[in-house]
Motif scaffolding. Structure first.
Motif, PDB file in Angstrom:
ATOM      1  N   SER A   2      37.199  -7.630   0.374  1.00 31.07           N
ATOM      2  CA  SER A   2      36.935  -6.836  -0.807  1.00 31.07           C
ATOM      3  C   SER A   2      37.608  -5.485  -0.672  1.00 31.07           C
ATOM      4  N   ALA A   3      37.501  -4.726  -1.742  1.00 32.64           N
ATOM      5  CA  ALA A   3      38.152  -3.426  -1.741  1.00 32.64           C
ATOM      6  C   ALA A   3      37.627  -2.556  -0.615  1.00 32.64           C
ATOM      7  N   ALA A 293      29.376  -9.629  -3.777  1.00 30.09           N
ATOM      8  CA  ALA A 293      28.961 -11.017  -3.938  1.00 30.09           C
ATOM      9  C   ALA A 293      27.501 -11.076  -4.334  1.00 30.09           C
ATOM     10  N   LEU A 294      27.275 -11.171  -5.601  1.00 25.87           N
ATOM     11  CA  LEU A 294      25.904 -11.196  -6.090  1.00 25.87           C
ATOM     12  C   LEU A 294      25.199 -12.461  -5.645  1.00 25.87           C
ATOM     13  N   SER A 295      25.982 -13.512  -5.553  1.00 32.22           N
ATOM     14  CA  SER A 295      25.364 -14.808  -5.319  1.00 32.22           C
ATOM     15  C   SER A 295      24.855 -14.948  -3.885  1.00 32.22           C
ATOM     16  N   LEU A 373      38.348   3.420 -14.610  1.00 33.63           N
ATOM     17  CA  LEU A 373      38.200   2.038 -15.059  1.00 33.63           C
ATOM     18  C   LEU A 373      37.475   1.200 -14.016  1.00 33.63           C
ATOM     19  N   SER A 374      37.802   1.416 -12.748  1.00 33.99           N
ATOM     20  CA  SER A 374      37.137   0.573 -11.744  1.00 33.99           C
ATOM     21  C   SER A 374      35.667   0.946 -11.633  1.00 33.99           C
ATOM     22  N   THR A 377      34.074  -0.709 -14.621  1.00 32.91           N
ATOM     23  CA  THR A 377      34.021  -2.163 -14.446  1.00 32.91           C
ATOM     24  C   THR A 377      32.938  -2.556 -13.458  1.00 32.91           C
ATOM     25  N   GLN A 388      35.575 -11.220 -20.769  1.00 28.45           N
ATOM     26  CA  GLN A 388      36.648 -11.248 -19.780  1.00 28.45           C
ATOM     27  C   GLN A 388      37.888 -10.648 -20.397  1.00 28.45           C
ATOM     28  N   PRO A 389      38.346  -9.496 -19.968  1.00 24.97           N
ATOM     29  CA  PRO A 389      37.796  -8.592 -18.954  1.00 24.97           C
ATOM     30  C   PRO A 389      36.519  -7.919 -19.448  1.00 24.97           C
ATOM     31  N   PRO A 393      39.602  -4.172 -24.112  1.00 28.84           N
ATOM     32  CA  PRO A 393      40.985  -3.850 -23.765  1.00 28.84           C
ATOM     33  C   PRO A 393      41.503  -2.590 -24.434  1.00 28.84           C
ATOM     34  N   MET A 396      40.457   0.318 -22.382  1.00 27.29           N
ATOM     35  CA  MET A 396      41.181   0.398 -21.115  1.00 27.29           C
ATOM     36  C   MET A 396      42.583   0.957 -21.333  1.00 27.29           C
ATOM     37  N   ASP A 397      43.258   0.430 -22.357  1.00 28.73           N
ATOM     38  CA  ASP A 397      44.616   0.895 -22.612  1.00 28.73           C
ATOM     39  C   ASP A 397      44.631   2.362 -22.995  1.00 28.73           C
ATOM     40  N   ARG A 400      44.233   4.748 -20.129  1.00 34.29           N
ATOM     41  CA  ARG A 400      45.488   4.874 -19.385  1.00 34.29           C
ATOM     42  C   ARG A 400      46.500   5.713 -20.140  1.00 34.29           C
ATOM     43  N   LEU A 401      46.593   5.482 -21.435  1.00 32.73           N
ATOM     44  CA  LEU A 401      47.576   6.251 -22.220  1.00 32.73           C
ATOM     45  C   LEU A 401      47.270   7.735 -22.155  1.00 32.73           C
TER      46      LEU A 401
END
Lengths: 469, 372
Positions: A2-3, A293-295, A373-374, A377, A388-389, A393, A396-397, A400-401
């Motif tokens: 993972s990150a 990992a939620l599961s 964003l992360s 999310t 999904q996502p 969108p 998100m865009d 960034r812009l």
């Protein structure tokens, strides 16, 4: 992988071979590295080689992989070589074969079979503790300590200092560590958060713990502790059981000293400084497992399916940039207010709007759009997670812009490689760099390429020289 | 600026491979293991299996395991222990309560990673009790093993775990039936739990369970669950078909004593890893079916035109199909077809250019020898 563990992996990769060899003496460390640091295919390779009697010829390894898995294979092998887990050897006929480093293989086998007398998975306290603490208490303790640290960092920026809402102060040692890690800087007695600090705050809890611990590791030699000792203790902590008390009698002096610092972070709990036992908290036991990992909780019977130290998923964003956050935690609100224009607050809900102003302000403070964003999310409300996502969108865009309006040039530190003798040599190296994921830019006409890391490339070049001429 | 387009939108596609559930069906047929005892006794096979299980658990943080014994007279869970048998093994691994002093010592062994110790302890305890419960009466009654029952246990366990693993937990618990009903459409939205089944088989001749096993195979195929087969002894048409139909691995080791290496190399990579690996498969698969009347593997059979049941002989009582009771006169079919049938035999699905006729090379239902 993972990150959060990738940070630790990056740190581990840079360690010299001696440190690795020393680290691999402990089965718990080896198991932890195997479990959470290695890429998925690397695990398969290691396991296939673990009980092999002889070395694994690279021809056979190639045959094992499908043609389109070549890229993944290169990546896995490069990580394994960098961590000094496998060793590529050339015999007289110039056939390459791989084998596991003896120490690593030995320890991993011990970890899997449970043999040996290394006692590296923690010695539970034999005496019955009269005031045994519960898991809920540990969770509460860990959460409180950790939020104090975060609040210390964020509080000043959003103007909540001095407010008595989060009463306790954090220890001097922790403060020093935060300064040393460049998470905060102190000017005129006022604490202000830095760019790295923002990155830190916006990460997941697990990643935050690792970032702080890596800073701790880097400063361990200055405190007179050995890096290996610290690391193997951390990996041991990750393999302990929540709610179980462990004895301190088998720990080395370094580790005892660490225990004090770690309890300040809320990673372990001790009833008092002289207590003979310690309890790992959830922050510790999730060090070497996936927080995402939620599961895992519902599946493995060994983990109690209780709420995590930070409540998961409370943010809803609509396509019209309105944001609703179901939280009453001051810390969460403080973090949100870094990039949101908050307007209303209810007992369990704050609402606001993402505006150009609020985002550009955040960007000026040093927060990048991808961090925002992360964060959004990873904290998206379960209802949002059905999409999904997760995030709309358009939002998100637009985020960034807004960021890109300010900055048109992107910089990457790295190495320019030029003056290749032949086209094939150039092509070969480009494809290798691409498969490692270090290629940033290329120009086929001028035979130029730019990579952001050089160690693996230079190794590869050296090898090819040996093989070629 | 150009970077902003649809392709860039997914910030970070989840690199973490999905958790993987491995259900192992261990054939504990005493006859077959007694036959194997010179090369690979059950005890060493189990210890190899335990190392393999630990390796699987270590390969992913959320990986899970289920072990089911397919015994001569019943199929039983070895892990997780069915809840009726334990004194509630929940939360913090408090299983030591029923293990007594000895279990305590094993679990608190500081040389062992605790989750491994728990799994190992439970499997060994349950296997032990299963073996002590077996009486001679059970052994003499049948020489084979209940692989069909064990397979359906594994499938149902996987189905349950897949539901539990969904991140939309609340939704499922509120209305489990609706989740079941549209599981096909819901699937894409969940964190998928990739599951697979490994059958460690030692018994031959499973033709008498043709129907239940075939049904399980089709269920697994539909749910995209690969069935891996490790065939230590015996030879069955059926299990080859299982791995072939579900895209699983089929290995028949030449040297059973190297069991662990076979397990580690061929069976450890999960579905995610298999995408980039070349996995061993059955090669020439024998697709012959077993008849519904005598459970024999047949080359040529008679098929009911209504329900597609297969029969080995044209002499049906009252000319009625045994399965669906519709009128079925096979005598006419037999007389009406002259010497043409043997040439046509049966439509064979073949893999690649492999031309060896499996029907010729495989001994028909080599049954497990009775021992002792």
């Amino acid at each position: 992988m993972s990150a959060s563990s990738s940070q630790a992996l990056e740190y581990l990769e840079l360690l010299p071979r001696q440190t690795h060899t020393k680290l691999y003496e402990q089965p718990s460390t080896v198991l932890a590295i195997f479990r959470c640091m290695l890429p998925h295919l690397a695990k398969s390779i290691v396991m296939a080689m673990l009980y092999m009697t002889g070395p694994f010829p690279s021809g056979d390894l190639d045959a094992w992989f499908k043609p389109d898995g070549k890229k993944d294979k290169e990546k896995a092998l490069s990580v394994l070589e960098q961590l000094h887990i496998i060793l590529g050897k050339q015999d007289s006929q110039r056939h390459i074969s791989y084998e596991l480093y003896k120490g690593f293989a030995h320890s991993l086998r011990q970890a899997l079979t449970g043999g040996g007398t290394h006692r590296s998975f923690g010695v539970p306290s034999s005496q019955l503790d009269s005031n045994k603490v519960s898991v809920t208490f540990l969770d509460e303790y860990a959460r409180k300590q950790w939020e104090n640290i975060l609040f210390y960092m964020v509080g000043s920026t959003v103007g909540l200092t001095g407010s008595n809402m989060v009463g306790q102060d954090i220890g001097e040692g922790t403060k020093a560590l935060l300064r040393a890690g460049d998470f905060v800087k102190v000017a005129h007695g006022r604490v202000s958060i830095t760019r790295t600090g923002f990155t830190f705050v916006l990460q997941e809890t697990n990643a935050q713990v690792w970032s702080l611990l890596i800073v701790y590791l880097k400063h361990a030699p200055q405190l007179g502790m050995s890096e290996t000792d610290v690391l193997s203790f951390l990996f041991m902590l990750g393999s302990l059981e929540l709610g179980q008390d462990y004895t301190t009698s088998t720990l080395s002096p370094t580790q005892l000293q660490m225990l004090e610092d770690l309890s300040a972070f809320g990673i372990v709990y001790r009833a008092s400084k002289t207590s003979q036992t310690f309890y790992p908290t959830r922050l510790a036991v999730t060090l070497t497992s996936d927080s995402g990992a939620l599961s895992s909780d519902s599946l493995s019977s060994s983990l109690a399916p209780s709420s995590r130290s930070t409540p998961k998923g409370f943010i809803i964003i609509e396509t019209n940039y309105r944001l609703y956050a179901y939280t009453s935690s001051l810390l969460q609100i403080a973090v949100l207010s870094l990039f949101t224009k908050l307007t209303t607050r209810f007992p369990n809900l704050v609402s606001g709007k993402l505006t150009k102003e609020s985002i550009t302000r955040a960007v000026k403070l040093g927060i990048s759009s991808s961090q925002i964003l992360s964060y959004l999310t990873s904290h998206a409300h379960p209802q949002m997670q059905k999409n999904q996502p997760f995030l709309p969108p358009t939002v998100m865009d637009q985020i960034r812009l807004w960021e890109y309006e300010g900055e048109r040039v992107e910089t990457t530190n790295g190495f320019l490689m030029k003056e290749f003798a032949t086209e094939s040599e150039y092509r070969d190296l480009v494809s290798y760099a691409e498969s490692l994921g270090v290629l940033v830019w290329r120009n086929d006409a001028k035979r130029l390429m730019f990579v952001d890391r050089i160690e693996q490339i230079s190794l590869y070049l050296g090898k090819r020289k040996n093989r070629g001429d | 600026m150009n970077a902003i387009d649809g392709t860039d939108r997914q910030i970070k596609t989840e690199e973490v491979p999905p958790p993987s559930l491995l259900a192992i069906v261990l054939d504990t047929n005493p006859h077959a293991w007694a036959h194997l005892s010179s090369t690979l006794p059950l005890s060493s096979a189990v210890s190899a299996l335990l190392v393999f299980i630990n390796a699987h658990l270590a390969s992913g943080n959320a990986n899970a395991i289920a072990v089911i014994a397919s015994h001569t007279h019943r199929a039983a869970f070895l892990y997780p222990t069915p809840s009726s048998q334990t004194s509630k093994s929940n939360a913090n691994g408090d299983v030591e309560t029923n293990g007594g002093e000895k279990g305590n010592a094993a679990l608190e062994n500081p040389n062992k990673y605790r989750p491994f110790a728990i799994v190992e302890q439970e499997i060994l305890n349950n296997l032990n009790s299963l073996l002590t419960e077996t009486h001679e009466l059970h052994l003499t009654s049948t020489p084979t093993t209940l692989v069909g029952g064990a397979l359906s246990l594994a499938l149902s366990y996987i189905a349950k775990s897949t539901l539990l693993a969904s991140p939309v937990d609340t939704l499922v618990s509120e209305n489990p039936l609706s989740a079941l009903a549209d599981s096909e459409t819901m699937h894409a939205q969940r964190v998928p739990l990739t599951s697979r089944i490994l059958i460690v088989s030692v018994s031959g001749d499973l033709a008498n369970q043709y129907i239940p096993v075939m049904n399980s195979i089709f269920a697994a195929q539909r749910k995209r669950i690969p069935i891996d087969i490790l065939k230590l002894a015996g030879d069955t048409v059926l299990l080859q078909q299982a791995s072939d139909a579900t895209g699983g691995v089929y290995v028949k080791p030449e040297r059973p004593e190297g069991l662990l290496q076979y397990l580690m190399m061929a069976f450890l990579p999960d579905v995610t890893a298999r995408r980039s690996l070349v996995m061993p498969s059955a090669g020439g698969v024998d697709f012959r079916a077993a008849c519904f009347c005598h459970r024999k593997v047949v080359d040529i059979g008679y098929v009911c035109s209504v329900c597609l049941s297969i029969f080995c002989s044209p002499n049906l009582p009252d000319n009625l199909c045994l399965t669906c009771s519709s009128y079925l006169s096979l005598r006419s079919a037999q007389t009406a077809t002259p010497a043409l049938i043997p040439r046509k035999k049966k439509k064979k699905k073949r893999h690649g250019a492999d031309s060896a006729t499996p029907g010729g090379s495989t001994p028909v239902g080599s049954s497990t020898p009775l021992h002792g």
